[in-house]
Enzyme design. Structure first.
Site, mmCIF file in Angstrom:
data_model
loop_
_atom_site.group_PDB
_atom_site.id
_atom_site.type_symbol
_atom_site.label_atom_id
_atom_site.label_comp_id
_atom_site.label_asym_id
_atom_site.label_seq_id
_atom_site.Cartn_x
_atom_site.Cartn_y
_atom_site.Cartn_z
ATOM 1 N N GLU A 39 15.990 -0.284 -8.340
ATOM 2 C CA GLU A 39 15.968 -0.616 -9.759
ATOM 3 C C GLU A 39 16.890 0.482 -10.349
ATOM 4 O OE1 GLU A 39 11.946 -0.101 -10.101
ATOM 5 O OE2 GLU A 39 11.156 -1.686 -9.796
ATOM 6 N N PRO A 40 17.855 -0.157 -10.366
ATOM 7 C CA PRO A 40 18.276 1.863 -11.175
ATOM 8 C C PRO A 40 19.568 0.364 -12.769
ATOM 9 C CG PRO A 40 20.226 -0.075 -9.302
ATOM 10 C CD PRO A 40 18.704 -0.557 -9.461
ATOM 11 N N GLY A 41 18.891 1.518 -13.450
ATOM 12 C CA GLY A 41 19.142 0.739 -14.931
ATOM 13 C C GLY A 41 20.702 1.373 -16.061
ATOM 14 N N ARG A 42 20.114 2.796 -15.967
ATOM 15 C CA ARG A 42 21.079 4.247 -16.213
ATOM 16 C C ARG A 42 22.771 3.460 -15.631
ATOM 17 N NH1 ARG A 42 19.670 8.176 -19.806
ATOM 18 N NH2 ARG A 42 17.713 7.775 -19.108
ATOM 19 N N ARG A 94 19.185 8.870 -28.542
ATOM 20 C CA ARG A 94 18.861 9.461 -27.131
ATOM 21 C C ARG A 94 18.859 10.824 -27.986
ATOM 22 N NH1 ARG A 94 21.145 9.653 -23.865
ATOM 23 N NH2 ARG A 94 19.840 10.370 -21.703
ATOM 24 N N CYS A 115 17.762 9.713 -43.892
ATOM 25 C CA CYS A 115 17.130 10.252 -44.776
ATOM 26 C C CYS A 115 16.292 11.595 -43.577
ATOM 27 C CB CYS A 115 15.987 9.525 -46.258
ATOM 28 S SG CYS A 115 17.739 8.774 -46.854
HETATM 29 C C1 LIG Z 1 13.024 2.979 -16.209
HETATM 30 C C2 LIG Z 1 12.396 2.787 -15.187
HETATM 31 C C3 LIG Z 1 13.678 2.323 -14.139
HETATM 32 C C4 LIG Z 1 14.893 2.806 -14.421
HETATM 33 O O1 LIG Z 1 15.249 3.778 -14.725
HETATM 34 P P1 LIG Z 1 16.921 4.543 -14.892
HETATM 35 O O2 LIG Z 1 16.347 5.818 -15.065
HETATM 36 O O3 LIG Z 1 17.818 4.568 -16.072
HETATM 37 O O4 LIG Z 1 17.310 3.954 -13.599
HETATM 38 C C5 LIG Z 1 13.830 1.861 -12.927
HETATM 39 N N1 LIG Z 1 12.136 1.000 -12.599
HETATM 40 C C6 LIG Z 1 11.370 1.523 -13.534
HETATM 41 C C7 LIG Z 1 9.840 0.791 -13.135
HETATM 42 C C8 LIG Z 1 11.557 1.589 -14.873
HETATM 43 O O5 LIG Z 1 10.636 2.756 -15.752
#
Ligand SMILES: *Cc1c(COP(=O)(O)O)cnc(C)c1O
Length: 421
Positions: free
Chosen positions: A275-278, A314, A346
């Protein structure tokens, strides 16, 4: 490698000059590169080739419909953490069989939504949640595939707000209690236990915590199989970090991460979900902003931008570092001087960087925050009634606004004044 490079002294996104977009869209705005998004997805998909796998993009990092469609067209699944994200994924054409549902606080309404629309699996995080999901499934005459998220108690060595795999964090069930919890899950009539889930945190810059957690997962897989569970999927979460600061040592590459996954888990005969996001979205986006003023303060200078903490939170929230570059490339050897780079909101917290060495910049100049494609636009707000920051996608020599900037009228008309006031 991303696709934001200087050409003839001007920052480009793929084949489009950033100032050309700024002239049409106005600043600030997020700008994403389709080629970079595709490239990052493929690093994982190729890295796991040969193993049965599904890359489920963690869409909370960047959930714009255009981004979801682009990744979905490549075959990506989605990791969703709310009913809203589920709806977004479906609206972008992602079939239910490619959506996994994570998160510790799923409501009955969200569960119903996923069960009605179709879901690959629900990742469960507690016994109360498990019982409720079974109840909801039974009431709908369904059996839902589930994993249980285990908390392996490993230190991800990342920022405390995004570490999730220590026993004091709110996530998952303690791995030591897994057998007991799986026994109950297997006995619940609405659930089909298909695998195990883990996610230990975000922006990890070392493979060792992953390796430790996945090693524990391998042992648990064998144990649970011996207990009679048909464990056939391992969801490994996301969390691989990206290089925000080029001078720092680089985090491990997806290819190295995938090789480690193969080494630790490849012989278990399980389908691997990640589950990569970043890593997919982060370096595929920049935030473009214009300098409003250069202000000489007492002992320090301030570069005041038209982007603020509401657009990119961030730095205020995680004290995180973003590289900030001039869109017009400074001449070689031009002297750098320290400035505080701030927004107009502000609050003193509206500071992007302190004492940052920058080339000379003047009002009207454009700057770009690098590595802003993940946890940028999705965390934006309209604080100070600053319109929600627009998003733009580039592909080759074309660009399109994929979320327009709302007008003041649109913002104000969302409020309702009661007749009795
Ligand atoms: C946030 C999250 C991700 C993604 O994490 P990244 O650091 O963006 O890769 C994957 N799985 C779960 C369950 C998350 O909460």
């Amino acid at each position: 490698m991303d696709h934001f490079l200087y050409r003839n002294g001007v920052l480009h996104a793929e084949d489009v000059a950033v100032p050309d977009i700024a002239a049409v869209v106005g600043t600030p705005f997020y700008l994403y590169s389709a080629a970079t998004l595709r490239r990052h997805y493929r690093l994982f998909a190729d890295g796991l080739e040969g193993l049965p796998h599904l890359v489920c993009y963690a869409m909370k990092a960047n959930s714009n419909q255009a981004v979801l469609k682009l990744l979905g067209d490549l075959g990506a699944g989605m990791d969703v953490v709310s009913g809203g994200e589920y709806a977004r994924a479906r609206a972008a054409g992602i079939p239910g069989e490619r959506i996994v549902f994570s998160g510790i606080g799923k409501t009955r309404a969200e569960m119903r939504m996923a069960l009605e629309g179709g879901i690959r699996q629900v990742n469960l995080e507690s016994e109360p949640e498990m019982r409720v999901l079974s109840e909801v499934a039974v009431s709908m005459g369904k059996v839902v595939p589930v994993t249980v998220r285990v908390n392996p108690d490993v230190d991800a060595k990342t920022h405390e707000k995004i570490a999730t795999g220590k026993k004091e964090n709110k996530f998952g069930i303690p791995i030591a209690r897994a057998r007991e919890v799986y026994a109950e899950a297997a006995a619940l009539p609405g659930l089909d236990v298909v695998g195990i889930d883990v996610h230990i945190g975000s922006q990890l810059t070392d493979l060792q915590p992953f390796r430790d957690a996945y090693g524990l997962l391998a042992s648990l897989t064998r144990q649970l199989r011996a207990d009679g569970h048909d464990i056939r999927r391992l969801d490994l979460g996301g969390g691989l970090g990206i290089p925000y600061e080029r001078s720092n040592s680089a985090p491990p590459l997806p290819v190295e991460y995938c090789a480690m996954v193969r080494e630790v888990l490849g012989d278990l005969d399980c389908e691997i979900e990640i589950e990569p996001g970043r890593l997919i979205a982060g370096n595929a986006g920049i935030l473009v902003s214009e300098v409003i003023y250069l202000k000489h303060g007492e002992g320090r200078d301030f570069l005041i931008l038209d982007a603020a903490m509401n657009d990119l939170i961030r730095p205020s929230m995680y004290s995180s570092y973003h590289e900030i570059v001039a869109v017009h490339e400074p001449a070689a050897g031009v002297p750098l001087a320290p400035v505080d780079i701030v927004g107009p909101v502000c609050e003193s917290g509206d500071t992007f960087a302190r004492d940052r060495a920058m080339p000379p910049l003047a009002a009207g100049d454009l700057v770009a925050f690098r590595s802003a494609g993940a946890y940028g636009a999705v965390m934006a707000s309209e604080y100070n009634t600053r319109p929600l920051v627009p998003e733009v996608l580039v592909q080759d020599d074309q660009f399109a606004v994929i979320r327009p900037r709302p007008t003041f009228d649109e913002i104000i008309s969302r409020d309702r004044v009661p007749a009795w006031l």
